[in-house]
Design an enzyme around this catalytic site. Sequence first.
Site, PDB file in Angstrom:
ATOM      1  N   GLU A  19      46.347   5.481  22.994  1.00 46.53           N
ATOM      2  CA  GLU A  19      46.827   6.487  22.039  1.00 46.53           C
ATOM      3  C   GLU A  19      48.300   6.775  22.294  1.00 46.53           C
ATOM      4  OE1 GLU A  19      45.814  11.209  21.068  1.00 46.53           O
ATOM      5  OE2 GLU A  19      44.302   9.915  21.994  1.00 46.53           O
ATOM      6  N   GLU A  34      52.963  15.480  18.679  1.00 40.22           N
ATOM      7  CA  GLU A  34      52.154  16.668  18.423  1.00 40.22           C
ATOM      8  C   GLU A  34      53.023  17.920  18.377  1.00 40.22           C
ATOM      9  OE1 GLU A  34      47.889  15.833  20.457  1.00 40.22           O
ATOM     10  OE2 GLU A  34      49.575  15.987  21.862  1.00 40.22           O
TER      11      GLU A  34
END
EC number: 3.2.1.73
Length: 242
Positions: free
Chosen positions: A133, A137
Site C-alpha cells: 500500500e 492521507e
Amino acid sequence: MPYLKRVLLLLVTGLFMSLFAVTATASAQTGGSFFDPFNGYNSGFWQKADGYSNGNMFNCTWRANNVSMTSLGEMRLALTSPAYNKFDCGENRSVQTYGYGLYEVRMKPAKNTGIVSSFFTYTGPTDGTPWDEIDIEFLGKDTTKVQFNYYTNGAGNHEKIVDLGFDAANAYHTYAFDWQPNSIKWYVDGQLKHTATNQIPTTPGKIMMNLWNGTGVDEWLGSYNGVNPLYAHYDWVRYTKK
C-alpha cells in the site's frame, strides 16, 4: 553440436521463454497510463464499495450512493448518517491494478475531527497478494497537514506528516507519488516533499479514494463527533506508467 549440449540449450531456452512469458503476462495485467477528469462516472473503469464495513477502526459502512458525480465535474465522497450513531461512507477504486509510475490527484479533503480523506494504492490478502500500500492521507482534525505512508507485505510504520503551509480543505491542490523499484517520492503541487528508499512495495495495486470516520484511534484521528454530512472532493486522477 553434441546431443547433450543441444538438449541443455533447448531446456535453458525454454526456461527463459517461460519466465519471459510470465513476466510479460504480469505486465499486461496491470493498467496503462490514463487521465480521468471525472466529468462522468466510468463504471467499466471504477468500482464503488457497497454494503460492507472494513471493521476495526472503520466506524462506517461503505455505500455506493456515497460516491457521486457533481455538476461541477468532480467526484464527491460523502460521510452520512442514516440513523443515530450509524454512519455510511464512500470509497471508489479502480477495476485494474497498477504498478510503477506517477500517481496524481487534484482533491480537497473533508475537514472534521475523527475522519480521513485519502488517495492511495492497495492490494492484500483478499486479492491473493501480499499487503502492499502507498498512501496520501488527510486527517480531518488538521487539514493544514498531509500524511504519507506505505506498507510492504504488511509492514508499515513509515508515516511522515508534512506541513502544507495552507489548508487543503479550502481549495483544490495536486498531490502525487512517484513509485519506482527503489524509491517512493511524494509531491504537493509539483514540489517534492518526502522520499522513501527502504523496503519499497513491489506488488501492483488498485487505485483507491475514500472518506471514513474512525473509532478506537482517537490518538491518531481525534474523536469523531458525529458531524455529517461531510464531503471530500476529487477533480481528477492521472496515472503515468513508467
